[in-house]
Design a protein around this motif. Sequence first.
Motif, mmCIF file in Angstrom:
data_model
loop_
_atom_site.group_PDB
_atom_site.id
_atom_site.type_symbol
_atom_site.label_atom_id
_atom_site.label_comp_id
_atom_site.label_asym_id
_atom_site.label_seq_id
_atom_site.Cartn_x
_atom_site.Cartn_y
_atom_site.Cartn_z
ATOM 1 N N GLN A 91 0.827 -1.206 0.000
ATOM 2 C CA GLN A 91 0.000 0.000 0.000
ATOM 3 C C GLN A 91 0.861 1.256 0.000
ATOM 4 O OE1 GLN A 91 -1.310 1.637 3.394
ATOM 5 N NE2 GLN A 91 -2.758 2.997 2.425
ATOM 6 N N ASP A 100 2.753 1.652 -3.381
ATOM 7 C CA ASP A 100 1.889 2.187 -4.431
ATOM 8 C C ASP A 100 1.600 3.667 -4.227
ATOM 9 O OD1 ASP A 100 1.836 -0.304 -5.520
ATOM 10 O OD2 ASP A 100 -0.169 -0.835 -4.834
ATOM 11 N N LYS A 101 1.374 4.041 -2.961
ATOM 12 C CA LYS A 101 1.040 5.431 -2.667
ATOM 13 C C LYS A 101 2.221 6.368 -2.938
ATOM 14 C CE LYS A 101 -1.356 6.110 1.035
ATOM 15 N NZ LYS A 101 -1.743 6.256 2.461
ATOM 16 N N ASN A 109 -5.885 10.932 -3.812
ATOM 17 C CA ASN A 109 -5.867 9.708 -3.011
ATOM 18 C C ASN A 109 -6.521 9.952 -1.668
ATOM 19 O OD1 ASN A 109 -4.388 8.023 -0.789
ATOM 20 N ND2 ASN A 109 -4.015 6.869 -2.671
ATOM 21 N N GLN A 133 -10.162 8.660 0.059
ATOM 22 C CA GLN A 133 -10.163 8.002 1.364
ATOM 23 C C GLN A 133 -11.086 8.721 2.333
ATOM 24 O OE1 GLN A 133 -6.601 6.593 3.180
ATOM 25 N NE2 GLN A 133 -5.489 6.398 1.268
ATOM 26 N N TRP A 183 -6.704 -1.700 -5.621
ATOM 27 C CA TRP A 183 -5.740 -0.603 -5.725
ATOM 28 C C TRP A 183 -4.548 -1.001 -6.603
ATOM 29 C CZ3 TRP A 183 -4.957 -2.163 -0.192
ATOM 30 C CH2 TRP A 183 -3.678 -2.619 0.086
ATOM 31 N N ALA A 210 -5.706 -0.122 -10.106
ATOM 32 C CA ALA A 210 -5.709 1.339 -10.257
ATOM 33 C C ALA A 210 -4.296 1.869 -10.437
ATOM 34 C CB ALA A 210 -6.383 1.984 -9.048
ATOM 35 N N GLN A 211 -3.353 1.319 -9.665
ATOM 36 C CA GLN A 211 -1.964 1.771 -9.760
ATOM 37 C C GLN A 211 -1.377 1.438 -11.137
ATOM 38 O OE1 GLN A 211 -0.358 3.597 -7.807
ATOM 39 N NE2 GLN A 211 1.823 3.315 -8.135
ATOM 40 N N LEU A 213 -7.301 4.658 -6.711
ATOM 41 C CA LEU A 213 -6.274 4.116 -5.820
ATOM 42 C C LEU A 213 -6.629 4.422 -4.366
ATOM 43 C CD1 LEU A 213 -3.345 2.824 -5.663
ATOM 44 C CD2 LEU A 213 -2.523 5.183 -5.532
ATOM 45 N N PHE A 262 -9.759 2.332 -2.921
ATOM 46 C CA PHE A 262 -9.495 0.964 -2.474
ATOM 47 C C PHE A 262 -8.550 0.920 -1.272
ATOM 48 C CE2 PHE A 262 -10.938 0.073 -6.845
ATOM 49 C CZ PHE A 262 -11.864 -0.929 -6.573
ATOM 50 N N GLU A 263 -7.704 1.928 -1.144
ATOM 51 C CA GLU A 263 -6.792 1.967 0.006
ATOM 52 C C GLU A 263 -7.470 2.509 1.261
ATOM 53 O OE1 GLU A 263 -3.432 4.260 -1.226
ATOM 54 O OE2 GLU A 263 -2.364 2.522 -2.042
#
Length: 534
Positions: free
Chosen positions: A74, A77-78, A107, A111, A138, A141-142, A161, A164-165
């Motif tokens: 996570q 990816d972020k 992002n 969230q 995610w 999406a990434q 992204l 889903f995170e």
Amino acid sequence: MALHDEAKYEIEHAERGSVHDVAPAHAHAHGHGDKALELIGDERVELSQEDNDRIRRKTDRYILSVLVWVYFLQILDKSALGYAATWGLSTDAHLVGNQYSLISTMNAIAQLGWQPFSSYLIVRIPARHLMAGLCLGWGIAQACMAASDSFGALVATRFLLGLFEAGCLPLFGHLTSIWWRRSEQPMRVAAWYCTNGFATCAAAIISYGLGHVKSEHIKPWQLIFLVVGVLTVVSAPIVWLLIDSDVTTARFLDADDKAKAIERLRANQTGTGSNEFKWDHVVELFTDVKSYLWVAMALLLNIGASVTNAFGPTLINGLGFSTYISTLLNMPFGVLQVICILAASYAAQKWRIKSAVLALFVVPVIIGLAVLFAEGMSSHYKQGAALTGYYLLAFLFGGNPLIVAWCISNTGGTTKRSLTLSAYNAGSSAGNIIGPLLFNARDKPHYIPGVRAVLGIFCGLLGVIALQCAALATLNKVRQRQRVAAGKPKFINDTSMDEAYVAYGGDEANGVQLGQNALLDLTDYKNDEFVYVY
């Protein structure tokens, strides 16, 4: 095992934190308790220290290892966006003004908006299915960000992204609370949260390597998105195969060990998991002052964290280093994150006090920001001093796992805990939205106005920590009055914070056996045996 003949105490919540009325109820028969009640009911299970240690080690091996890997993915990816920007994303996507900042915040916006739904899903959907589904979502999406070569496309994929995170941190906090004793939780939170640092190092290495790829068909920043996205997608089915949702469904524990695993968690008084979403928990969340203070802490702390996540490589580049060197110089920062997270959580677990350790780790962050501000304002800019100030910001990463561990250990009831963690994550997301907006492109390379604002915010964080300690002390006094009114001892031994396992509430006090509330899925307000920790 008889589940219907044992009388229970259901403590009805009174307004404004007054003493609760205590009335007998058949919690088992009504099915409103934890799923663990179906296994052990009111039975007390014999549990030795060896049993406790063996079950804890198995839980670490089968559950914690998966949490560590998924949280690593996570963060990887972020953080990929920041490195993609270093390798020409803004130029190739024709980004102007604050468009990169807006993409970075999408992002967090996703969230923030999705948190109420996340808390519901965490309660209703078994963690095994939910975690694998979020991971797959995610990751896709990434990977799709590699095909995004415009502002609109990047906004859309970054939003997905974040969507889903959104459930990741609340879900991980919830799982930590239902698998480990309160004394064990800080280091378990640290174990998965410290992947912030490992992911930073990994992202730097991956970006450095992919940055040397010369191709007419694909850009380095596209390769970064594609590689980390595919890695996450491939991991999703593996996560589904390995993870278990809770103790009652654990495939790595036999029936005897499941009962013992439940018993060792009794002293937590926070529950072992329920799939019933309870609306009275929702109401209580909004009347609990703790909830607002957790959100305030998350907001303030993550305004600063967003600076390093979104602008870390850019800030280092602004110190005068080349693109390649800027990428590699973020690796020591990642190592410092890991050290700070582990050190803070170890200290909190050893000293059994999270608030003081949290305040202690905020101080170096304030010093680092002060150095960055002073050097930015100076006519004789010292690159080494500014870099040292930036590295001191790594201490802030010791704060989030402490707050999460502090939060879950002070919140009872599955629904209320999932809501509280989602509210905390909403505060974190809001901080991640506000943070980048404080750093305008026109203020490059030193971002003086933004640094000054964040400096004041971290000073305010110290005051919020003090307020939370005062709130917990007040609530402990309320619970003490409730116990006296119910014929229980005013002071009880909170064995959940002991390093060695000690059975909780086996002896009767004034004719009342302690520990019977532990598996009823009561909130901390409704459980008169709840002891708040500092």
